[in-house]
Write a protein that holds these residues in place. Sequence first.
Motif, PDB file in Angstrom:
ATOM      1  N   GLY A  67       0.710  -1.257  -0.080  1.00 47.09           N
ATOM      2  CA  GLY A  67       0.099   0.071  -0.085  1.00 47.09           C
ATOM      3  C   GLY A  67       1.036   1.409  -0.135  1.00 47.09           C
ATOM      4  O   GLY A  67       0.550   2.219  -0.666  1.00 47.09           O
ATOM      5  N   ALA A  68       1.742   1.111   0.981  1.00 44.23           N
ATOM      6  CA  ALA A  68       2.834   2.427   0.890  1.00 44.23           C
ATOM      7  C   ALA A  68       3.587   2.506  -0.691  1.00 44.23           C
ATOM      8  O   ALA A  68       4.180   3.714  -0.815  1.00 44.23           O
ATOM      9  CB  ALA A  68       3.703   2.188   1.988  1.00 44.23           C
ATOM     10  N   ASN A  69       3.643   1.743  -1.359  1.00 45.53           N
ATOM     11  CA  ASN A  69       4.412   1.680  -2.584  1.00 45.53           C
ATOM     12  C   ASN A  69       3.318   1.248  -3.951  1.00 45.53           C
ATOM     13  O   ASN A  69       3.948   0.812  -4.748  1.00 45.53           O
ATOM     14  CB  ASN A  69       5.487   0.853  -2.536  1.00 45.53           C
ATOM     15  CG  ASN A  69       6.373   1.146  -1.533  1.00 45.53           C
ATOM     16  OD1 ASN A  69       7.385   1.815  -1.730  1.00 45.53           O
ATOM     17  ND2 ASN A  69       6.559   0.454  -0.427  1.00 45.53           N
ATOM     18  N   TYR A  70       2.145   1.833  -3.799  1.00 44.86           N
ATOM     19  CA  TYR A  70       1.315   1.614  -4.709  1.00 44.86           C
ATOM     20  C   TYR A  70       1.522   2.065  -6.202  1.00 44.86           C
ATOM     21  O   TYR A  70       1.811   1.443  -7.077  1.00 44.86           O
ATOM     22  CB  TYR A  70      -0.047   2.372  -4.361  1.00 44.86           C
ATOM     23  CG  TYR A  70      -0.928   2.288  -5.363  1.00 44.86           C
ATOM     24  CD1 TYR A  70      -2.086   1.167  -5.643  1.00 44.86           C
ATOM     25  CD2 TYR A  70      -1.250   3.396  -6.357  1.00 44.86           C
ATOM     26  CE1 TYR A  70      -3.139   1.202  -6.467  1.00 44.86           C
ATOM     27  CE2 TYR A  70      -2.374   3.263  -7.315  1.00 44.86           C
ATOM     28  CZ  TYR A  70      -3.100   2.321  -7.433  1.00 44.86           C
ATOM     29  OH  TYR A  70      -4.057   2.112  -8.413  1.00 44.86           O
ATOM     30  N   GLY A  71       2.358   3.459  -6.246  1.00 42.99           N
ATOM     31  CA  GLY A  71       2.760   3.912  -7.558  1.00 42.99           C
ATOM     32  C   GLY A  71       3.861   2.824  -7.925  1.00 42.99           C
ATOM     33  O   GLY A  71       3.782   2.755  -9.111  1.00 42.99           O
ATOM     34  N   GLU A  72       4.775   2.671  -7.304  1.00 41.03           N
ATOM     35  CA  GLU A  72       5.973   1.579  -7.894  1.00 41.03           C
ATOM     36  C   GLU A  72       5.437   0.189  -8.314  1.00 41.03           C
ATOM     37  O   GLU A  72       6.024  -0.140  -9.208  1.00 41.03           O
ATOM     38  CB  GLU A  72       6.866   1.722  -6.472  1.00 41.03           C
ATOM     39  CG  GLU A  72       8.063   0.814  -7.026  1.00 41.03           C
ATOM     40  CD  GLU A  72       8.953   1.454  -8.290  1.00 41.03           C
ATOM     41  OE1 GLU A  72       9.825   0.647  -8.897  1.00 41.03           O
ATOM     42  OE2 GLU A  72       8.749   2.662  -8.494  1.00 41.03           O
ATOM     43  N   GLY A  73       4.463  -0.263  -7.299  1.00 42.66           N
ATOM     44  CA  GLY A  73       3.987  -1.416  -7.893  1.00 42.66           C
ATOM     45  C   GLY A  73       3.182  -1.368  -9.147  1.00 42.66           C
ATOM     46  O   GLY A  73       3.547  -2.324  -9.921  1.00 42.66           O
ATOM     47  N   LYS A  74       2.415  -0.335  -9.525  1.00 45.04           N
ATOM     48  CA  LYS A  74       1.947  -0.350 -10.513  1.00 45.04           C
ATOM     49  C   LYS A  74       2.795  -0.070 -11.797  1.00 45.04           C
ATOM     50  O   LYS A  74       2.845  -0.757 -12.913  1.00 45.04           O
ATOM     51  CB  LYS A  74       0.821   0.680 -10.775  1.00 45.04           C
ATOM     52  CG  LYS A  74      -0.485   0.560  -9.969  1.00 45.04           C
ATOM     53  CD  LYS A  74      -1.247  -0.434 -10.819  1.00 45.04           C
ATOM     54  CE  LYS A  74      -2.346  -0.588 -10.109  1.00 45.04           C
ATOM     55  NZ  LYS A  74      -3.349  -1.904 -10.906  1.00 45.04           N
ATOM     56  N   ARG A  75       3.995   0.607 -11.660  1.00 45.34           N
ATOM     57  CA  ARG A  75       4.813   0.958 -12.663  1.00 45.34           C
ATOM     58  C   ARG A  75       5.711  -0.480 -12.890  1.00 45.34           C
ATOM     59  O   ARG A  75       5.963  -0.869 -13.848  1.00 45.34           O
ATOM     60  CB  ARG A  75       6.185   1.918 -12.213  1.00 45.34           C
ATOM     61  CG  ARG A  75       5.660   3.240 -12.404  1.00 45.34           C
ATOM     62  CD  ARG A  75       6.818   4.174 -11.955  1.00 45.34           C
ATOM     63  NE  ARG A  75       7.323   4.229 -10.501  1.00 45.34           N
ATOM     64  CZ  ARG A  75       6.617   4.833  -9.844  1.00 45.34           C
ATOM     65  NH1 ARG A  75       5.697   5.899  -9.979  1.00 45.34           N
ATOM     66  NH2 ARG A  75       7.287   4.927  -8.443  1.00 45.34           N
TER      67      ARG A  75
END
Length: 316
Positions: free
Chosen positions: A146-154
């Motif tokens: 959850g804290a790394n949502y943007g990176e997870g999507k990338r």
Amino acid sequence: MPEVCVIGGTRFFGKLLVRRLLDEGHRVTVVNRGRTPDSFGEVVRRLRADVDAPGELAAAVAGERFDAVVHQVCYSPRAAVEAAEAFGERAGKFVLTSSMEVYNADTFRWRIPAPPMSAFAREEELDPAAYAYDTELPWDDSAWLGANYGEGKRQAEAALTRHARVPVTLARVAHVLAAEDDFTGRFSFHVDRIRQGRPVVAHAAPGRTSLALADDVAGFLAGAAVREVTGAVNVASPDRVDVYDVCAAVERATGRTATVIEKADAAGDPDLSPFSCPADFGMATDRAASFGDHFTPAATWLTTLARKAAATQEGD
């Protein structure tokens, strides 16, 4: 009649996507954990799998063939690789529901400095084929994820682009708004506070951002499943808004006056608007428009949506 598999699809605009596909005459199979009831009845097939549990998706879709797969709940490169391997060549194409957050420079924690991004980013500014991913990061830790949502999507985009054996569309979706079933609570945040006379906090001189109407997002995903459009596509209303625009729409809908307080140190304030940005942050939609997708301007639907949201709250 196309066969479309939707992974997820039981809440928010995922439900609208399934309904849109059915209305257009497609056969739909929904894959999820089976924990959230749906209202689709017997018109959809259901397969059960936790896409974050190794092997479950592959077991659920073994031997199945689809004209397209729309993955609504892919948040990590690990999940993307699992999906690509589970379907192999038994899907005509993959559509991944991604996010505007892939452009957020503040979330590039594994690539510093972040690559340069325009205030209203274009798809070519982030090439998933050239972006690194790491399946060994702690993606199974929900708090870390959850804290790394943007990176997870990338990284999900990058992994699927490299591993999928069929064409891929990456739908980079802006902040999605809907009058009902909005589990994010971002819009109701403003309706609640303005109706109750509570202040809405904003950054000093807040920037503009991109919004998307849930119906538009569902329509794009349904179309992407059966069209030849591939690569990254920004999905958003063409006009950009700031926190004052959102509050003005709620004011018109409720007859109440909003109190917006700008703060230089607004980050972390519990009353900070989810749509307040310290600077402009959104997406350009020229690519979508170039092949015929013209999303509804926010100026034409924000007030209507606010009225529906206010009426829903009054009925609770």
